[in-house]
Design an enzyme around this catalytic site. Structure first.
Site, PDB file in Angstrom:
ATOM      1  N   ASN A 198       0.827  -1.219   0.000  1.00 38.85           N
ATOM      2  CA  ASN A 198       0.000   0.000   0.000  1.00 38.85           C
ATOM      3  C   ASN A 198       0.856   1.262   0.000  1.00 38.85           C
ATOM      4  O   ASN A 198       1.993   1.282   0.506  1.00 38.85           O
ATOM      5  CB  ASN A 198      -1.036   0.013   1.134  1.00 38.85           C
ATOM      6  CG  ASN A 198      -0.481  -0.243   2.510  1.00 38.85           C
ATOM      7  OD1 ASN A 198       0.515  -0.938   2.679  1.00 38.85           O
ATOM      8  ND2 ASN A 198      -1.116   0.323   3.514  1.00 38.85           N
ATOM      9  N   GLU A 249       0.365   5.262   0.690  1.00 37.82           N
ATOM     10  CA  GLU A 249      -0.531   6.299   1.211  1.00 37.82           C
ATOM     11  C   GLU A 249      -0.091   7.692   0.764  1.00 37.82           C
ATOM     12  O   GLU A 249       0.979   7.865   0.170  1.00 37.82           O
ATOM     13  CB  GLU A 249      -0.601   6.183   2.735  1.00 37.82           C
ATOM     14  CG  GLU A 249      -1.189   4.838   3.150  1.00 37.82           C
ATOM     15  CD  GLU A 249      -1.456   4.716   4.641  1.00 37.82           C
ATOM     16  OE1 GLU A 249      -0.942   5.531   5.439  1.00 37.82           O
ATOM     17  OE2 GLU A 249      -2.202   3.776   4.999  1.00 37.82           O
ATOM     18  N   CYS A 251      -4.129   0.825  -2.657  1.00 39.13           N
ATOM     19  CA  CYS A 251      -3.989  -0.426  -1.908  1.00 39.13           C
ATOM     20  C   CYS A 251      -2.945  -1.344  -2.550  1.00 39.13           C
ATOM     21  O   CYS A 251      -2.650  -1.246  -3.753  1.00 39.13           O
ATOM     22  CB  CYS A 251      -5.310  -1.175  -1.876  1.00 39.13           C
ATOM     23  SG  CYS A 251      -6.560  -0.428  -0.821  1.00 39.13           S
ATOM     24  N   GLU A 285      -3.156  -4.513  -3.344  1.00 40.20           N
ATOM     25  CA  GLU A 285      -3.668  -5.372  -4.425  1.00 40.20           C
ATOM     26  C   GLU A 285      -3.725  -4.605  -5.746  1.00 40.20           C
ATOM     27  O   GLU A 285      -3.362  -5.121  -6.812  1.00 40.20           O
ATOM     28  CB  GLU A 285      -5.083  -5.874  -4.098  1.00 40.20           C
ATOM     29  CG  GLU A 285      -5.195  -6.661  -2.818  1.00 40.20           C
ATOM     30  CD  GLU A 285      -5.517  -5.794  -1.613  1.00 40.20           C
ATOM     31  OE1 GLU A 285      -4.908  -4.715  -1.445  1.00 40.20           O
ATOM     32  OE2 GLU A 285      -6.370  -6.208  -0.820  1.00 40.20           O
ATOM     33  N   CYS A 312     -10.372  -4.595  -0.038  1.00 36.56           N
ATOM     34  CA  CYS A 312     -11.432  -3.591   0.095  1.00 36.56           C
ATOM     35  C   CYS A 312     -12.341  -3.663  -1.133  1.00 36.56           C
ATOM     36  O   CYS A 312     -12.030  -4.347  -2.128  1.00 36.56           O
ATOM     37  CB  CYS A 312     -10.833  -2.192   0.238  1.00 36.56           C
ATOM     38  SG  CYS A 312     -10.217  -1.501  -1.314  1.00 36.56           S
ATOM     39  N   CYS A 329     -10.709  -2.769  -4.475  1.00 39.53           N
ATOM     40  CA  CYS A 329      -9.788  -3.810  -4.961  1.00 39.53           C
ATOM     41  C   CYS A 329     -10.551  -5.021  -5.485  1.00 39.53           C
ATOM     42  O   CYS A 329     -10.113  -5.673  -6.431  1.00 39.53           O
ATOM     43  CB  CYS A 329      -8.817  -4.223  -3.858  1.00 39.53           C
ATOM     44  SG  CYS A 329      -7.570  -2.962  -3.541  1.00 39.53           S
TER      45      CYS A 329
HETATM   46  N1  THU Z   1      -5.287  -1.520   2.441  1.00 37.94           N
HETATM   47  C1  THU Z   1      -4.733  -2.279   1.444  1.00 37.94           C
HETATM   48  O1  THU Z   1      -3.651  -1.966   0.923  1.00 37.94           O
HETATM   49  N2  THU Z   1      -5.403  -3.375   1.029  1.00 37.94           N
HETATM   50  C2  THU Z   1      -6.549  -3.847   1.606  1.00 37.94           C
HETATM   51  O2  THU Z   1      -7.047  -4.854   1.188  1.00 37.94           O
HETATM   52  C3  THU Z   1      -7.147  -3.130   2.730  1.00 37.94           C
HETATM   53  C4  THU Z   1      -6.557  -1.813   3.049  1.00 37.94           C
HETATM   54  C5  THU Z   1      -4.537  -0.366   2.932  1.00 37.94           C
HETATM   55  C6  THU Z   1      -5.100   0.970   2.580  1.00 37.94           C
HETATM   56  C7  THU Z   1      -4.509   1.852   3.677  1.00 37.94           C
HETATM   57  O3  THU Z   1      -3.205   2.268   3.291  1.00 37.94           O
HETATM   58  C8  THU Z   1      -4.381   0.926   4.870  1.00 37.94           C
HETATM   59  O4  THU Z   1      -4.497  -0.397   4.349  1.00 37.94           O
HETATM   60  C9  THU Z   1      -5.428   1.121   5.951  1.00 37.94           C
HETATM   61  O5  THU Z   1      -6.691   1.141   5.407  1.00 37.94           O
END
Ligand code: THU
Length: 142
Positions: free
Chosen positions: A44, A46, A55, A57, A95, A98
């Site tokens: 991920n 940010e 994310c 994925e 999520c 994704c």
């Molecule tokens: N996140 C992912 O990278 N993949 C997921 O399947 C769920 C959430 C990340 C997004 C954000 O940077 C952190 O997790 C918290 O939500």
């Protein structure tokens, strides 16, 4: 010798170590298994403008696609948790956004992609159709 799933899960856990997640401190790694045995990973990413976060994925799939390898994807593993504590709690499941991105892979590859979601005691495998039933996809546009 480790099987494909264990190997893929280890790759996802390792990828989580490359997360850029200074705001949530929640580190996620994703690993894609290709039909030639290759692995593509993502973590991920940010942003100070929180909603722009990408994310793990989505990044892994975009990497594979931009390398011309999306049609080779046969499985996905996802692992995450607070920094330094990968997979110490509930399974990380993709999520909603994704899931829709994975739907594109499922249609391109004509496979109900297995998604191995890592949790504290192992992993749970879902099919994309379980995570996103009755999904909108490319066939709706035909
Ligand atoms: N996140 C992912 O990278 N993949 C997921 O399947 C769920 C959430 C990340 C997004 C954000 O940077 C952190 O997790 C918290 O939500």
């Amino acid at each position: 010798m480790k099987d494909d799933v264990s190997f893929l899960i280890e790759a996802a856990k390792k990828a989580a170590g490359n997360a850029y997640a200074p705001y949530s401190n929640y580190h996620v790694g994703a690993a894609l298994l290709l039909n030639d045995g290759g692995i593509v990973t993502g973590a991920n990413f940010e942003n100070a403008s929180y909603g722009m976060t990408l994310c793990a994925e989505t990044i892994a799939i975009a990497k594979a696609s931009s390398d011309g390898q999306m049609d080779k994807i046969i499985a996905i593993a996802v692992a995450g948790g607070p920094a330094g504590k990968i997979a110490m709690g509930d399974a990380v499941t993709p999520c909603g956004r994704c899931r829709q991105i994975i739907k594109e892979v499922a249609d391109v590859t004509k496979r109900d992609i297995p998604v191995h979601c890592v949790h504290a005691n192992g992993h749970h495998t879902y099919k994309l159709s379980e995570l996103l039933p009755n999904a909108f996809g490319p066939s709706n546009l035909a």
